[in-house]
Design a protein around this motif. Structure first.
Motif, PDB file in Angstrom:
ATOM      1  N   VAL A 119       0.844  -1.193   0.000  1.00  0.00           N
ATOM      2  CA  VAL A 119       0.000   0.000   0.000  1.00  0.00           C
ATOM      3  C   VAL A 119       0.881   1.244   0.000  1.00  0.00           C
ATOM      4  O   VAL A 119       1.794   1.376   0.815  1.00  0.00           O
ATOM      5  CB  VAL A 119      -0.943   0.011   1.226  1.00  0.00           C
ATOM      6  N   LYS A 120       0.580   2.165  -0.916  1.00  0.00           N
ATOM      7  CA  LYS A 120       1.362   3.394  -0.994  1.00  0.00           C
ATOM      8  C   LYS A 120       0.790   4.461  -0.065  1.00  0.00           C
ATOM      9  O   LYS A 120      -0.368   4.428   0.303  1.00  0.00           O
ATOM     10  CB  LYS A 120       1.377   3.919  -2.433  1.00  0.00           C
ATOM     11  N   ASN A 121       1.661   5.417   0.264  1.00  0.00           N
ATOM     12  CA  ASN A 121       1.280   6.586   1.052  1.00  0.00           C
ATOM     13  C   ASN A 121       0.724   6.236   2.426  1.00  0.00           C
ATOM     14  O   ASN A 121      -0.156   6.905   2.948  1.00  0.00           O
ATOM     15  CB  ASN A 121       0.281   7.452   0.282  1.00  0.00           C
ATOM     16  N   LYS A 122       1.267   5.168   3.006  1.00  0.00           N
ATOM     17  CA  LYS A 122       0.934   4.794   4.376  1.00  0.00           C
ATOM     18  C   LYS A 122       2.196   4.331   5.090  1.00  0.00           C
ATOM     19  O   LYS A 122       3.169   3.915   4.458  1.00  0.00           O
ATOM     20  CB  LYS A 122      -0.118   3.684   4.423  1.00  0.00           C
ATOM     21  N   ILE A 123       2.178   4.437   6.405  1.00  0.00           N
ATOM     22  CA  ILE A 123       3.250   3.883   7.221  1.00  0.00           C
ATOM     23  C   ILE A 123       2.940   2.404   7.411  1.00  0.00           C
ATOM     24  O   ILE A 123       1.888   2.044   7.937  1.00  0.00           O
ATOM     25  CB  ILE A 123       3.334   4.581   8.581  1.00  0.00           C
ATOM     26  N   THR A 124       3.833   1.543   6.949  1.00  0.00           N
ATOM     27  CA  THR A 124       3.587   0.107   7.011  1.00  0.00           C
ATOM     28  C   THR A 124       4.098  -0.467   8.325  1.00  0.00           C
ATOM     29  O   THR A 124       5.199  -0.132   8.771  1.00  0.00           O
ATOM     30  CB  THR A 124       4.290  -0.603   5.844  1.00  0.00           C
ATOM     31  N   THR A 147       7.667  -0.251  12.269  1.00  0.00           N
ATOM     32  CA  THR A 147       7.291   0.510  11.076  1.00  0.00           C
ATOM     33  C   THR A 147       8.313   0.188   9.987  1.00  0.00           C
ATOM     34  O   THR A 147       9.369   0.812   9.885  1.00  0.00           O
ATOM     35  CB  THR A 147       7.265   2.024  11.365  1.00  0.00           C
ATOM     36  N   VAL A 148       8.002  -0.817   9.177  1.00  0.00           N
ATOM     37  CA  VAL A 148       8.967  -1.313   8.199  1.00  0.00           C
ATOM     38  C   VAL A 148       8.233  -2.011   7.062  1.00  0.00           C
ATOM     39  O   VAL A 148       7.139  -2.556   7.250  1.00  0.00           O
ATOM     40  CB  VAL A 148       9.954  -2.290   8.873  1.00  0.00           C
ATOM     41  N   ARG A 149       8.832  -1.960   5.875  1.00  0.00           N
ATOM     42  CA  ARG A 149       8.368  -2.785   4.765  1.00  0.00           C
ATOM     43  C   ARG A 149       9.288  -3.998   4.684  1.00  0.00           C
ATOM     44  O   ARG A 149       9.735  -4.506   5.706  1.00  0.00           O
ATOM     45  CB  ARG A 149       8.324  -1.961   3.488  1.00  0.00           C
ATOM     46  N   PHE A 187      13.252  -1.703   4.225  1.00  0.00           N
ATOM     47  CA  PHE A 187      13.524  -0.402   4.815  1.00  0.00           C
ATOM     48  C   PHE A 187      12.405   0.040   5.746  1.00  0.00           C
ATOM     49  O   PHE A 187      11.253  -0.368   5.611  1.00  0.00           O
ATOM     50  CB  PHE A 187      13.735   0.642   3.716  1.00  0.00           C
ATOM     51  N   ARG A 188      12.764   0.939   6.671  1.00  0.00           N
ATOM     52  CA  ARG A 188      11.783   1.506   7.584  1.00  0.00           C
ATOM     53  C   ARG A 188      10.837   2.412   6.820  1.00  0.00           C
ATOM     54  O   ARG A 188      11.170   2.935   5.745  1.00  0.00           O
ATOM     55  CB  ARG A 188      12.460   2.293   8.704  1.00  0.00           C
ATOM     56  N   THR A 189       9.645   2.589   7.345  1.00  0.00           N
ATOM     57  CA  THR A 189       8.747   3.611   6.829  1.00  0.00           C
ATOM     58  C   THR A 189       8.566   4.660   7.920  1.00  0.00           C
ATOM     59  O   THR A 189       8.845   4.418   9.095  1.00  0.00           O
ATOM     60  CB  THR A 189       7.376   3.032   6.423  1.00  0.00           C
ATOM     61  N   SER A 190       8.127   5.833   7.514  1.00  0.00           N
ATOM     62  CA  SER A 190       8.023   6.948   8.455  1.00  0.00           C
ATOM     63  C   SER A 190       6.932   7.881   7.970  1.00  0.00           C
ATOM     64  O   SER A 190       6.209   7.572   7.018  1.00  0.00           O
ATOM     65  CB  SER A 190       9.353   7.699   8.527  1.00  0.00           C
TER      66      SER A 190
END
Length: 520
Positions: A156-161, A202-204, A207-210
């Motif tokens: 999913v794009k534009n979300k913190i995973t 918070t990671v895919r 890499f981390r997501t933020s």
């Protein structure tokens, strides 16, 4: 070139002129918003407001991003352990016993979210409800923001995973031992009762997501490496812009999202001016931070702890290869993997979170001069008293910023940590986790003088909140200052979770939605 070609080119040019004219006119017609701080709160607010307002984010940090390697969640620890890092600012807090402990701030766009926001905790709804009531929100607003900004689906794009941490046999033994003590498996992101389980990061895949992950088409303007020195007001007392160390910027609204230290210090400095409109004695009062405490353990067999991995080139290589092949490893998180929520004082409310760390160290982030305290197989249990009562302040003393959370200044906070130490020791002496334990580090001190152990080994949890919670209205507007709003960790009057990353993210999004409804 024939006439038809010329006319065709002219038509295209006319369309482009009209297009850019519409964009320019639309931008000029929008009210201007300046957001001070491009961190965890500021980016979320800018993302929400950019459709309705002409938004400018002014961030004192120098860098837009750091090298790709550090986006691997575990690798961020390298930056903390360097004596000098351009991406992190280190300050120190003075403790009552004379010790100095480190506190780290980001020098990156995205703030703490991109630097260390790897553990996801939604928190306790029972603690959220008073916050929601204070700002006239409903539980549905909180749930809507969480659904909008977070996802467990990595595509999913534009979300913190968010993803569950992979568990090893230390984690499984930890959870089995807790289960034997009546602690059931449950969701470590939202549990309201005694429970245990894997933590969420918070990671895919790699890499981390933020908060930077929520940005789609970025429309707001970003100004880096400028520090706001003053908020400007017109003759009627309405906010009209800001003055930085480099320039002056006009706006219709100013939103302060610079964190506890940044937001409080800016307002306190301006308050020193006898002609200032900002005259609130409550600014900077009642700040809090979580106390970080560890129980280090030496294992009786190899377990691929980070202590062992760090000492071996080949183990580092193997761990890295596994991670970049997409195999879940400890590199997907901060080294924390499984956790438990406990009610240690038996008053019916969760008060403590303990979690397994796949390493042991001397001083948080190696702040005593070494990365890890041993190359032997090791792990540790991290202790977090979730709802401390100790409160401190931010102030200026002799022209210098003073930040003092007054760690453990309330006896009940110390008592709770002593209960947590005792619980962890008993846990480590119980089956099946005891089968992995060779020695509990400083066991004799913990049992005979837990007060000294706490004072000698505690560190900041890096979860500063408060300072402006009593200085704003239900609309987040600074009292007696029209058009000046505050939304960041400084407006919380309590901890709603054991990690404040998602708390700040969610409140920032709810504020932005409310701001649009009021002003848009």
């Amino acid at each position: 070139m024939n006439l038809g070609s010329i006319l065709g080119d002219q038509m295209i040019m006319n369309q482009l002129i009209k297009f850019f004219s519409r964009i320019s006119k639309d931008y000029m017609n929008k009210k201007k918003v300046i957001i001070i701080g491009g961190g965890t709160a500021g980016i979320v607010i800018a993302n929400r407001l950019q459709e309705k307002f002409a938004v400018t984010v002014i961030e004192k940090s120098e860098y837009k991003a750091y090298p790709l390697l550090y986006r691997v969640p575990l690798m961020i620890g390298i930056l903390f352990r360097r004596k000098n890092s351009e991406y992190i600012h280190k300050t120190e807090f003075d403790l009552a016993n004379g010790r100095k402990i480190p506190f780290y701030q980001s020098n990156l766009l995205g703030g703490a979210s991109v630097m260390n926001g790897a553990v996801h905790v939604f928190g306790f709804l029972s603690k959220w409800i008073p916050i929601l009531k204070q700002f006239e929100f409903e539980v549905s607003d909180l749930n809507e923001s969480h659904e909008l900004l977070y996802s467990e689906n990595k595509v999913v794009k534009n979300k913190i995973t968010i993803k569950k941490a992979p568990l090893n046999y230390i984690d499984n033994s930890f959870l089995e031992t807790l289960k034997s003590r009546g602690i059931a498996l449950d969701n470590m992101s939202v549990s309201e009762k005694e429970a245990c389980g894997p933590i969420f990061n918070t990671v895919r895949t790699f890499f981390r997501t933020s908060v930077l992950s929520v940005l789609g088409k970025k429309k707001f303007k970003t100004i880096l490496n400028e520090k706001v020195e003053r908020i400007l007001f017109d003759e009627n007392g309405y906010t009209k812009g800001v003055k930085t160390n480099r320039s002056t910027y006009n706006s219709d609204f100013v939103i302060l999202s610079a964190g506890v230290m940044g937001s409080c210090s800016l307002l306190l400095q301006q308050q020193l001016d006898p002609n200032s409109l900002i005259t609130d004695p409550k600014i900077g009062k009642e700040i809090q931070d979580h106390t970080n405490l560890r129980v280090n353990v030496f294992a009786n067999h190899p377990l691929n702890s980070l202590n062992e991995v760090y000492a071996s080139f080949w183990k580092k290589m193997i761990l890295g290869i596994k991670h970049f092949l997409g195999i879940p490893t400890v590199m997907r998180g901060t080294g924390a993997t499984s956790a438990a929520y406990l009610d240690l004082d038996k008053d019916g409310e969760i008060d403590t979170r303990i979690q397994i760390l796949q390493f042991s160290e001397s001083g948080r982030h190696g702040s005593k001069g070494s990365v890890f305290n041993t190359s032997e197989p090791s792990f540790s249990i991290s202790i977090n008293a979730i709802h401390p009562l100790s409160k401190g302040y931010v102030s200026f003393q002799d022209g210098k910023l003073k930040v003092d959370p007054k760690f453990l200044s309330t006896e009940s906070d110390v008592t709770l940590l002593k209960l947590a130490i005792k619980y962890c020791i008993e846990l480590l002496k119980s089956a099946p986790i005891r089968d992995h334990v060779k020695e509990i580090d400083q066991l004799d001190l913990m049992e005979k003088d837990p007060d000294k152990y706490i004072q000698d080994t505690m560190y900041s949890g890096h979860h500063l909140i408060g300072g402006l919670q009593n200085s704003i209205t239900s609309d987040f507007e600074l009292k007696n200052c029209k058009g000046l709003y505050v939304c960041d960790a400084s407006v919380f009057d309590r901890f709603v979770a054991s990690n404040i990353h998602s708390s700040v993210v969610l409140l920032a999004d709810m504020f932005a939605k409310k701001f649009i409804n009021k002003q848009g």
